[in-house]
Scaffold this motif. Structure first.
Motif, PDB file in Angstrom:
ATOM      1  N   MET A   1       0.736  -1.059   0.171  1.00  9.81           N
ATOM      2  CA  MET A   1      -0.182   0.106   0.026  1.00  9.81           C
ATOM      3  C   MET A   1       1.068   1.178  -0.059  1.00  9.81           C
ATOM      4  SD  MET A   1      -3.103   1.026  -0.091  1.00  9.81           S
ATOM      5  CE  MET A   1      -4.253  -0.116   0.802  1.00  9.81           C
TER       6      MET A   1
ATOM      7  N   ARG B   1      -3.577  10.284  -7.397  1.00  7.73           N
ATOM      8  CA  ARG B   1      -3.432  10.453  -6.017  1.00  7.73           C
ATOM      9  C   ARG B   1      -2.674  11.770  -5.472  1.00  7.73           C
ATOM     10  NH1 ARG B   1       1.560   8.497  -4.236  1.00  7.73           N
ATOM     11  NH2 ARG B   1       2.602   7.690  -5.695  1.00  7.73           N
TER      12      ARG B   1
ATOM     13  N   GLU C   1     -11.394  -1.219  -7.244  1.00 10.27           N
ATOM     14  CA  GLU C   1     -10.723  -1.276  -5.949  1.00 10.27           C
ATOM     15  C   GLU C   1      -9.714  -2.392  -5.596  1.00 10.27           C
ATOM     16  OE1 GLU C   1     -13.934  -1.140  -2.905  1.00 10.27           O
ATOM     17  OE2 GLU C   1     -14.979   0.403  -3.821  1.00 10.27           O
TER      18      GLU C   1
ATOM     19  N   ARG D   1      -8.596   0.152  -2.415  1.00 11.33           N
ATOM     20  CA  ARG D   1      -9.020   1.461  -1.765  1.00 11.33           C
ATOM     21  C   ARG D   1     -10.063   2.182  -2.948  1.00 11.33           C
ATOM     22  NH1 ARG D   1     -10.163   6.048  -0.143  1.00 11.33           N
ATOM     23  NH2 ARG D   1      -8.795   7.572   0.476  1.00 11.33           N
TER      24      ARG D   1
END
Length: 252
Positions: free
Chosen positions: A2, A35, A91, A97
């Motif tokens: 992650m 992001r 996801e 996420r």
């Protein structure tokens, strides 16, 4: 593993069998995540993306095939599109996420096909950003505001991978281009501003009708603006732009 982020904007693009659901169906979905790093920079996550094809009940018309070139044999026997399944699939590609916000170029189109997409808390509808409406605000001087024109006008063709942005008019390459346009927009505006502009009519850089066609709104006669507002058949978006200019002159 992650990765660190503060917010995820999921850029999606669709290819369909036509322009309006439910008669038209989704036959391809592509996405890239944008992001915000812990340092506050917005970046395209080139490790978090995906593309999927879907079957359809009715054949794709020739004029639509001529745009995306998704041939019948490519989607034969594939499952039909399901919003919940598609969200779960995205996801799974994104380390589990969910998206904070969904993004599309001219998102009105994607939103019409994806009303079941969920907000981060699981409610519907999801939050959306329209990069087309934002581009009208940020770059009114651009020669046009399609994602392909903006790609070259912004010089992004020199900063992006050619093989990732081709062929145009397919879901994954178009999502890749829109994701990079989004990053440029986020250097000029906040997420909150982009969200607000998305729910408002498009801000037209110039008047598109009558004797003032092509003129900046600041050069349009007040009488003409008032005439526009008085026309019962005038498009709502045009009236909104006319009223906005009158309000600006009145200091409102």
């Amino acid at each position: 593993m992650m990765r660190a982020y503060e917010e995820i904007l999921r850029v999606v693009d669709l290819e369909t069998t036509g322009l309006e659901p439910p008669a038209a169906e989704i036959i391809e979905l592509g996405f890239y995540d944008v992001r915000q790093t812990q340092g506050g920079e917005w970046v395209v996550d080139e490790d978090t993306f995906g593309q999927a094809l879907f079957g359809c009940e009715r054949p794709c018309p020739p004029e639509v095939l001529a745009v995306h070139h998704i041939l019948p044999w490519e989607i034969k026997d594939r499952p039909r599109f399901q919003a919940r399944t598609a969200e779960d699939w995205m996801e799974s590609k994104a380390y589990g996420r969910a998206a904070d916000v969904y993004v599309a170029h001219n998102s009105k189109f994607e939103q019409a096909f994806l009303p079941g997409f969920r907000a981060l808390d699981g409610s519907t509808p999801a939050k959306w950003i329209c990069t087309y409406k934002a581009a009208l605000r940020i770059w009114p001087e651009a020669p046009a505001h399609t994602n392909q024109v903006l790609l070259y006008w912004l010089g992004l063709h020199n900063e992006t991978e050619e093989d990732l942005r081709h062929p145009p008019h397919r879901a994954l390459p178009d999502a890749y281009v829109t994701a990079h346009i989004l990053c440029c927009l986020l250097r000029k505006a906040t997420v909150a501003e982009l969200l607000q502009w998305t729910v408002e009519p498009p801000l037209m850089p110039t008047c598109p009708i009558g004797k003032f066609r092509g003129k900046p709104w600041t050069e349009v006669d007040a009488g003409f603006l008032s005439w526009m507002l008085a026309q019962p058949t005038m498009e709502t978006d045009l009236k909104w732009n006319a009223q906005r200019e009158l309000d600006r002159r009145a200091g409102r």
